[in-house]
Design a protein around this motif. Structure first.
Motif, PDB file in Angstrom:
ATOM      1  N   GLN A  51       0.816  -1.215   0.000  1.00  0.00           N
ATOM      2  CA  GLN A  51       0.000   0.000   0.000  1.00  0.00           C
ATOM      3  C   GLN A  51       0.847   1.261   0.000  1.00  0.00           C
ATOM      4  O   GLN A  51       0.370   2.351  -0.340  1.00  0.00           O
ATOM      5  CB  GLN A  51      -0.950   0.010   1.201  1.00  0.00           C
ATOM      6  CG  GLN A  51      -0.275   0.062   2.555  1.00  0.00           C
ATOM      7  CD  GLN A  51      -1.283   0.077   3.689  1.00  0.00           C
ATOM      8  OE1 GLN A  51      -2.422  -0.359   3.517  1.00  0.00           O
ATOM      9  NE2 GLN A  51      -0.860   0.577   4.855  1.00  0.00           N
ATOM     10  N   SER A  52       2.148   1.108   0.352  1.00  0.00           N
ATOM     11  CA  SER A  52       3.050   2.261   0.305  1.00  0.00           C
ATOM     12  C   SER A  52       4.489   1.769   0.238  1.00  0.00           C
ATOM     13  O   SER A  52       4.783   0.603   0.521  1.00  0.00           O
ATOM     14  CB  SER A  52       2.864   3.152   1.536  1.00  0.00           C
ATOM     15  OG  SER A  52       3.221   2.456   2.719  1.00  0.00           O
ATOM     16  N   TRP A  74      -8.418  -8.685  -1.953  1.00  0.00           N
ATOM     17  CA  TRP A  74      -8.603  -7.446  -1.197  1.00  0.00           C
ATOM     18  C   TRP A  74      -9.379  -6.381  -1.982  1.00  0.00           C
ATOM     19  O   TRP A  74     -10.097  -5.566  -1.399  1.00  0.00           O
ATOM     20  CB  TRP A  74      -7.247  -6.882  -0.755  1.00  0.00           C
ATOM     21  CG  TRP A  74      -6.399  -6.350  -1.887  1.00  0.00           C
ATOM     22  CD1 TRP A  74      -5.504  -7.050  -2.619  1.00  0.00           C
ATOM     23  CD2 TRP A  74      -6.390  -5.021  -2.417  1.00  0.00           C
ATOM     24  NE1 TRP A  74      -4.928  -6.262  -3.588  1.00  0.00           N
ATOM     25  CE2 TRP A  74      -5.453  -5.002  -3.475  1.00  0.00           C
ATOM     26  CE3 TRP A  74      -7.068  -3.842  -2.106  1.00  0.00           C
ATOM     27  CZ2 TRP A  74      -5.181  -3.865  -4.222  1.00  0.00           C
ATOM     28  CZ3 TRP A  74      -6.806  -2.693  -2.849  1.00  0.00           C
ATOM     29  CH2 TRP A  74      -5.870  -2.711  -3.880  1.00  0.00           C
ATOM     30  N   ASP A  75      -9.249  -6.390  -3.302  1.00  0.00           N
ATOM     31  CA  ASP A  75      -9.923  -5.377  -4.142  1.00  0.00           C
ATOM     32  C   ASP A  75     -10.998  -6.015  -5.013  1.00  0.00           C
ATOM     33  O   ASP A  75     -11.199  -5.623  -6.157  1.00  0.00           O
ATOM     34  CB  ASP A  75      -8.874  -4.667  -5.011  1.00  0.00           C
ATOM     35  CG  ASP A  75      -9.380  -3.341  -5.559  1.00  0.00           C
ATOM     36  OD1 ASP A  75     -10.328  -2.770  -4.977  1.00  0.00           O
ATOM     37  OD2 ASP A  75      -8.838  -2.878  -6.575  1.00  0.00           O
ATOM     38  N   ARG A 103      -0.427  -4.550   2.358  1.00  0.00           N
ATOM     39  CA  ARG A 103      -1.846  -4.398   2.707  1.00  0.00           C
ATOM     40  C   ARG A 103      -2.230  -5.439   3.754  1.00  0.00           C
ATOM     41  O   ARG A 103      -2.010  -6.625   3.559  1.00  0.00           O
ATOM     42  CB  ARG A 103      -2.719  -4.601   1.462  1.00  0.00           C
ATOM     43  CG  ARG A 103      -2.464  -3.567   0.384  1.00  0.00           C
ATOM     44  CD  ARG A 103      -3.420  -3.746  -0.780  1.00  0.00           C
ATOM     45  NE  ARG A 103      -3.140  -2.764  -1.812  1.00  0.00           N
ATOM     46  CZ  ARG A 103      -3.579  -1.510  -1.794  1.00  0.00           C
ATOM     47  NH1 ARG A 103      -4.335  -1.097  -0.794  1.00  0.00           N
ATOM     48  NH2 ARG A 103      -3.272  -0.679  -2.768  1.00  0.00           N
TER      49      ARG A 103
END
Length: 539
Positions: free
Chosen positions: A84-85, A234-235, A100
């Protein structure tokens, strides 16, 4: 179907309305409601183990059912996915990814940093003999761990915590996000893999997934399977497609007929069928960095001879192959294709800068052939070309056979065409003289072809010190000096292809395919023919 007893109770007008609605739904509306896609592929899948794959059917399956730190978006640009980063150190050699926390495996296990460490160490472990270990050259100690000089725990990847992953590089590189989209950098569920053992990835039931789809109904040998929407992804809200039905259809004519009768929504076209179906609704074409090439078994006396390899590599008319057999693509005279990688300082195409390495040149080929026969002490030689049994592969093999026999006096060539999975195994086992194959890259840098390119046993069998030194310089000394790195890679390609003819380039491909208008959002890899189904919607 509407029952007659019920029809008797309604008016004629209402019957007509319902009938029309039902008819409509048997076509576009029902297909849209189903969000189901039917596609053909030309070759069987070999494995679902990210450490073991070396074929495009397996790669396409992996890219739709696994997810790494990055993935490609709809514009073919790398974006964060499993991470996520990311934080980058000042010297641009250390990347710290925050994963994530909502990412899961399809068995419910969380995707954690140690899953990446486990998978990456497996990739470089010499005991695993992964055909893709060379992808880790930019990672710190990637080369030394892959060659056994250092233990795999010295690879530059570390789990700082459950959801923090540190990646260290040998030197700064500009293409790391593109590199990390590739299947070799996907994680593996360590607990599941260790529990499954050697059977991991040999069937859908022996694999768990963390991508937008999961594989269903693949036993390891069958020619039909499904990609089903992953309920644990997750998405998952971003994924409209519920299922992709894949079937292996090796004959293009059969696949095209299935498309025309509505039984397929997508199929690739090959050879003569490009001309035949050019006017068919849904026809598309796209130039791609796929390469066709021949690799040699250097453990056999004839193919180990450099003059023999140089003779073979220059004795077939590539332009005629493209024009009369493939009907698409262009001749390839080096291992790196054209219009693929560009110098960030000058914006020039690598292939243009590097120039031709091995062209169709009968005079040069026959000179090398004479030298080969003299060194081998033979006036007549026989060689076998191994291909997969797809229509296109067989046709290319037969074309090469006819050209080589006609142009090199005393040479007899046979062609052996077998299923792709068997061909891959035969190549791994050194059961071949010459093998014809195709390969597609993972990221847009010439080193992807020069240090890999699908060239069989490159790490194991090609030990030229100059080549290895040049690759090392490109990865370290000149890593951030674009022009010197470019020039160094050109020298490495020249050593590999022009001087030693370890591999014989054949052609650069173009993709032609048929796709139904109702299919929207089907993305094709910027590096080849693989399809991405994540963003597909049926309308």
């Amino acid at each position: 179907m509407i029952k007659k007893g019920w029809l008797a109770l309604v008016s004629t007008a209402l019957v007509g309305t319902l009938f029309l609605a039902a008819c409509g739904q048997t076509k576009s509306q029902q297909a849209s409601n189903k969000q189901e896609l039917n596609v053909a592929t030309t070759a069987e899948m070999a494995t679902l183990n990210t450490v073991k794959y070396s074929d495009t059917s397996s790669l396409e399956a992996l890219q739709n059912t696994f997810e790494g730190l990055y993935r490609f978006n709809t514009k073919s640009k790398p974006v964060l996915a499993g991470a996520q980063s990311v934080e980058v150190s000042a010297d641009k050699k250390t990347y710290t990814f925050t994963l994530r926390k909502d990412a899961k495996w399809s068995n419910g296990d969380p995707v954690v940093a140690s899953d990446y460490v486990y998978a990456w160490r497996n990739m470089v472990d010499p005991k695993q003999a992964s055909p893709n270990s060379q992808r880790f050259l930019p990672i710190k100690n990637g080369l030394k761990t892959a060659t056994g000089e250092l233990p795999v725990d010295q690879l530059g990847v570390k789990a700082l915590s459950k959801y923090q992953l540190e990646v260290q590089l040998e030197a700064p590189i500009s293409y790391l996000p593109e590199l990390l989209t590739g299947a070799p950098f996907y994680p593996q569920d360590q607990k599941f893999v260790e529990k499954t053992g050697s059977a991991y990835g040999t069937s859908a039931a022996k694999t768990v997934f963390n991508g937008p789809f999961v594989v269903k109904n693949w036993t390891g040998t069958n020619l039909k399977w499904n990609y089903v929407k992953n309920k644990d992804y997750w998405d998952k809200k971003a994924v409209s497609l519920k299922q992709v039905n894949v079937q292996v259809v090796k004959d293009t004519s059969t696949a095209a007929k299935l498309y025309q009768t509505g039984k397929l929504d997508y199929t690739a076209l090959s050879t003569d069928y490009i001309r035949q179906y050019k006017s068919t609704p849904g026809y598309h074409t796209k130039s791609i960095p796929l390469i066709g090439y021949m690799a040699f078994n250097v453990h056999r006396p004839d193919t180990a001879n450099v003059h023999f390899r140089k003779a073979i590599a220059q004795a077939y008319d590539k332009q005629l192959l493209v024009k009369k057999v493939l009907h698409a693509g262009s001749p390839l005279n080096g291992i790196v294709p054209a219009n693929f990688a560009f110098n960030s300082q000058t914006d020039t195409d690598y292939r243009k800068d590097a120039g031709d390495m091995l062209t169709y040149n009968l005079k040069a080929a026959r000179k090398q052939w004479a030298l080969a026969k003299k060194e081998l002490g033979k006036d007549k030689l026989s060689v076998e070309i191994l291909t997969s049994d797809t229509t296109e592969s067989k046709q290319v093999g037969e074309y090469l056979q006819s050209q080589l026999e006609a142009n090199l006096k005393g040479l007899t060539v046979t062609v052996r065409s077998i299923p792709l999975k068997s061909r891959l195994q035969a190549t791994t086992n050194y059961d071949f003289d010459i093998v014809y194959g195709t390969w597609q890259p993972d990221y847009a840098d010439p080193v992807n072809f020069i240090s890999d390119g699908g060239q069989y046993h490159l790490d194991d069998d090609y030990h030229n010190a100059n080549y290895r030194n040049l690759l090392n310089q490109a990865a370290t000394t000149y890593a951030i000096d674009t022009n010197k790195r470019w020039a160094t890679l050109i020298k490495a390609e020249k050593q590999l292809i022009k001087d030693d003819a370890f591999t014989a380039p054949v052609y650069q491909g173009a993709m032609a395919y048929l796709l139904k208008d109702k299919v929207h959002g089907l993305n094709i890899s910027p590096y080849g023919t693989m399809l991405f189904y994540r963003d597909v919607t049926i309308k």
